[in-house]
Each structure stands twice: as C-alpha cells, then as structure tokens.
Design a protein around this motif. Structure first.
Motif, short mmCIF file in Angstrom:
data_model
loop_
_atom_site.label_atom_id
_atom_site.label_comp_id
_atom_site.label_asym_id
_atom_site.label_seq_id
_atom_site.Cartn_x
_atom_site.Cartn_y
_atom_site.Cartn_z
N GLY A 158 -1.69 6.74 4.03
CA GLY A 158 -2.96 6.77 4.74
C GLY A 158 -2.98 6.04 6.07
N PHE A 159 -1.84 5.59 6.55
CA PHE A 159 -1.80 4.90 7.83
C PHE A 159 -1.77 5.93 8.97
CE2 PHE A 159 -0.11 1.72 4.92
CZ PHE A 159 -0.77 0.57 5.35
N ASP A 160 -2.47 5.61 10.05
CA ASP A 160 -2.54 6.49 11.22
C ASP A 160 -1.25 6.37 12.03
OD1 ASP A 160 -3.15 7.95 13.47
OD2 ASP A 160 -5.10 7.02 13.81
N GLU A 161 -0.64 7.51 12.33
CA GLU A 161 0.64 7.49 13.03
C GLU A 161 0.53 6.95 14.45
OE1 GLU A 161 2.33 11.40 13.75
OE2 GLU A 161 0.40 12.30 13.26
N SER A 162 -0.69 6.85 15.00
CA SER A 162 -0.85 6.28 16.34
C SER A 162 -0.52 4.79 16.34
CB SER A 162 -2.29 6.47 16.83
OG SER A 162 -3.22 5.77 16.01
N LEU A 163 -0.48 4.17 15.17
CA LEU A 163 -0.18 2.74 15.07
C LEU A 163 1.25 2.43 15.50
CD1 LEU A 163 -1.86 1.92 11.62
CD2 LEU A 163 -2.68 1.24 13.89
N TRP A 164 2.15 3.38 15.30
CA TRP A 164 3.56 3.12 15.61
C TRP A 164 4.04 3.98 16.79
CZ3 TRP A 164 2.19 4.53 10.51
CH2 TRP A 164 2.30 5.89 10.21
N GLN A 165 3.18 4.18 17.78
CA GLN A 165 3.59 4.96 18.95
C GLN A 165 4.73 4.29 19.71
OE1 GLN A 165 0.72 5.08 22.19
NE2 GLN A 165 -0.46 3.41 21.27
N PHE A 166 4.87 2.96 19.55
CA PHE A 166 5.96 2.24 20.20
C PHE A 166 7.05 1.83 19.20
CE2 PHE A 166 2.28 1.00 23.01
CZ PHE A 166 2.59 1.92 24.00
N GLY A 167 6.95 2.34 17.97
CA GLY A 167 7.98 2.07 16.98
C GLY A 167 7.53 1.17 15.85
N LEU A 168 8.42 0.97 14.90
CA LEU A 168 8.17 0.12 13.73
C LEU A 168 9.05 -1.13 13.83
CD1 LEU A 168 8.41 2.87 10.96
CD2 LEU A 168 6.31 1.95 11.93
N SER A 169 8.54 -2.24 13.34
CA SER A 169 9.30 -3.49 13.38
C SER A 169 9.25 -4.19 12.03
CB SER A 169 8.77 -4.42 14.47
OG SER A 169 9.46 -5.66 14.45
N LEU A 170 10.40 -4.28 11.37
CA LEU A 170 10.49 -5.03 10.12
C LEU A 170 10.47 -6.52 10.41
CD1 LEU A 170 13.37 -2.97 8.45
CD2 LEU A 170 10.91 -2.61 8.20
N ARG A 171 11.07 -6.92 11.51
CA ARG A 171 11.14 -8.33 11.90
C ARG A 171 9.74 -8.88 12.19
NH1 ARG A 171 14.93 -11.96 13.48
NH2 ARG A 171 14.67 -13.23 15.34
N LYS A 209 0.82 -1.21 0.00
CA LYS A 209 0.00 0.00 0.00
C LYS A 209 0.86 1.27 0.00
CE LYS A 209 -3.78 -2.22 2.54
NZ LYS A 209 -4.58 -2.21 3.79
N THR A 210 2.10 1.13 0.43
CA THR A 210 2.99 2.28 0.55
C THR A 210 3.85 2.48 -0.69
OG1 THR A 210 3.12 1.75 2.92
CG2 THR A 210 4.69 3.37 2.09
N LEU A 229 10.50 6.34 6.71
CA LEU A 229 9.49 5.30 6.54
C LEU A 229 8.16 5.71 7.16
CD1 LEU A 229 8.75 2.52 5.51
CD2 LEU A 229 9.70 1.53 7.60
N LYS A 230 8.20 6.35 8.32
CA LYS A 230 6.96 6.82 8.96
C LYS A 230 6.27 7.86 8.08
CE LYS A 230 8.48 6.00 13.72
NZ LYS A 230 8.90 6.62 15.00
N ASP A 231 7.05 8.72 7.44
CA ASP A 231 6.48 9.73 6.54
C ASP A 231 5.82 9.06 5.34
OD1 ASP A 231 6.14 12.53 5.68
OD2 ASP A 231 7.50 11.96 4.06
N LEU A 232 6.45 8.01 4.82
CA LEU A 232 5.87 7.27 3.69
C LEU A 232 4.57 6.59 4.10
CD1 LEU A 232 9.10 5.63 2.19
CD2 LEU A 232 7.79 7.53 1.23
N LEU A 233 4.55 6.03 5.30
CA LEU A 233 3.34 5.36 5.79
C LEU A 233 2.19 6.35 5.96
CD1 LEU A 233 4.91 2.96 8.45
CD2 LEU A 233 3.92 2.31 6.26
N LYS A 234 2.50 7.55 6.45
CA LYS A 234 1.46 8.57 6.61
C LYS A 234 0.92 8.99 5.25
CE LYS A 234 3.86 11.28 9.42
NZ LYS A 234 4.20 12.44 10.30
N ARG A 235 1.81 9.09 4.26
CA ARG A 235 1.37 9.43 2.90
C ARG A 235 0.43 8.36 2.35
NH1 ARG A 235 6.69 10.62 -0.48
NH2 ARG A 235 7.95 11.39 1.25
#
Length: 286
Positions: A186-199, A49-50, A178-184
């Motif tokens: 349409g993802f809500d930034e509250s989803l990654w309040q504890f960070g992002l995990s590729l693993r 989606k991103t 990556l967070k900026d791309l996710l917001k573009r």
C-alpha cells in the motif's frame, strides 16, 4: 607550490592510491552545491507492514527479503550487501557470514567506503523475535539454496545472496522486487522516486527507538556528523510536532497553522534563508 602533484604522488614521493583520493574528495563534498535528493527510508516500521505481502515460498522474494532485513539491521549500503556492476571485491561470500555465538552473527564487509583505505570490517546483528530477524532470514535463504541446487551446503566461496538462477543478487534486481512488495503493502511509489535506502531506514529506526546519536554513529560506521542526514522523521512524528508548533503559536485561524508539509520542508532543510527568518521571527509571536 608544494613540489608534488597530489594526483600522482604524495609528499613522500609515494604513488597516490586513486581510490583513496576519490574517497577523500567525496568526503570533502565538492558537489555540495548540487541538490540533495533524499531516498525513501526503508525503516523497520515499513518492513513490518510489508512482511505479510512477501511470498516466502518464492525463492527470489525470500532472498530479497533477507537482504532488506539484513541491510536495515546493519545499516548497509546497497553496494555492501548486493552486487553493483561487476565489482567482485565487494561481493559478499558465504564465508563472510560468521556465527559468533548462539544469538550473535557478524558480517564481514569488503572495501566499504566508510573506511578510507578499504579495510574489511565486521558488523554484527543479534537474533530477535520481532519478525524482522536478519540471522533467521539469512538462514532461510541458505536453506532454500540447498533445496534448490541440491547441495548439502553452500561452498564458502559462493556468493552469500543469489537469485533463483544461481547468479549473485544485484542491487537493481533486489530493489525492483522490493519496490513491488512495497506497492503491494500500500505504499505510494512516488515515495521512492529518488530510490530506496536501507541505511537510512536503519538509522531512522534506531532514532525512532530512542537510541543515542553516538550509538547510531558507531553502528553506522560514520566518522563525522553526516549520519544526521540519514535520520528521517516518520509521518506520525511530523504530525505530532506540527501540532506542538500550532499549540505554541496559539493560532485559531486555519490559515496560520503550520502544515505537515511545511514542517517537512523545515526539517529537511529545503526552505530558503528568507523563509527561515519569516518562520523564526514571526511578527507579534515568539
């Protein structure tokens, strides 16, 4: 009582390796009483989606995109694919990206905490036509560097991922883009309040694709069953199972229906013991 101090030496009078000791303590989960904060799983469904929001002509965005695809593909920690602090021991070099065949590539990891003694190891990835091909994205990044810095080819000792100014790609920098791309996307930034995990995203992708647990465990290089903590259910899966529960309960009253949020609490293990009893032993129902 054993005649030696384990913080200094072992029972054979050999000096204790501090790094091995701290990893052993981490494996014992001495901080298990603390609240477990779940990071947002950057699964391949999220990346799909991103993808259209990424400007491939932007050097940094394409580099971060290559890091995200590779990290999800190989179930990597941020510290295994980007620079964290000034630890050169873990920093990936161009020579660590190895072509094994026409379609298969291997990445040599250094000092990963998955191995108790910090031994290097190889993780592999294969070319594909899904639009999320890590070998292709890494190749684009290396080609962009040749154009940007005027080199015929990157030196084998150079960092594998660099920014537009030629510095090693850091975890903080990569996650910010990556967070900026996710917001573009349409993802809500509250989803990654504890960070992002590729693993976590890689493990979730494999589980959603029907890959057996033993394969997920091997691909993620887990030695225990802790890999289960990295597998998240997608929203549509939670909605589906919430509906299954509601159908089994045969409840016609909206107030008795199990919400997606409630099911998420049950799945994530955040309910209390009394809540669990109330849910499993519902009066009048099984």
């Amino acid at each position: 009582s054993y005649g030696f101090d384990p913080l200094i030496e072992d029972r054979h009078m050999r000096k204790t390796h501090k790094q091995i000791l701290t990893r052993a303590l981490r494996k014992m989960r001495l901080d298990s009483s603390t609240e477990r904060r779940i990071k947002f799983a950057v699964a391949k469904s999220v990346l799909l989606k991103t993808r259209e929001k990424v400007d491939m002509n932007d050097f940094d965005e394409q580099a971060v995109w290559a890091v995200a695809v590779l990290g999800t593909d190989c179930l990597l920690r941020w510290s295994e694919v980007c620079e964290v602090g000034k630890n050169d021991k873990k920093l990936l070099r161009v020579k660590d990206w190895i072509q094994q065949s026409k379609t298969t590539f291997a990445l040599r990891l250094h000092d990963t905490k998955t191995m108790m003694h910090g031994d290097s190891m190889l993780v592999t990835c294969v070319k594909n036509d899904t639009g999320l091909c890590s070998p292709s994205e890494v190749a684009k990044h290396l080609k962009n560097r040749e154009k940007k810095f005027g080199k015929i080819e990157c030196k084998l000792s150079d960092p594998l991922f660099v920014t537009e100014d030629g510095k090693p790609m850091t975890s903080k920098f990569a996650q910010k883009i990556l967070k900026d791309l996710l917001k573009r996307a349409g993802f809500d930034e509250s989803l990654w309040q504890f960070g992002l995990s590729l693993r976590r995203g890689g493990a979730t992708t494999l589980a959603a694709s029907g890959v057996p647990d033993r394969v997920i465990r091997a691909m993620g290089r887990w030695k225990s069953g802790s890999y289960r903590l990295y597998i998240d259910l997608q929203l549509h899966e939670k909605e589906m199972w919430a509906e299954v529960v509601n159908r089994l309960l045969r409840s016609k009253e909206e107030g008795d229906r199990v919400s997606v949020e409630r099911l998420s609490e049950i799945i994530d293990g955040s309910m209390t013991e009394s809540d669990e009893y109330e849910f499993t032993v519902w009066p009048g129902r099984r």
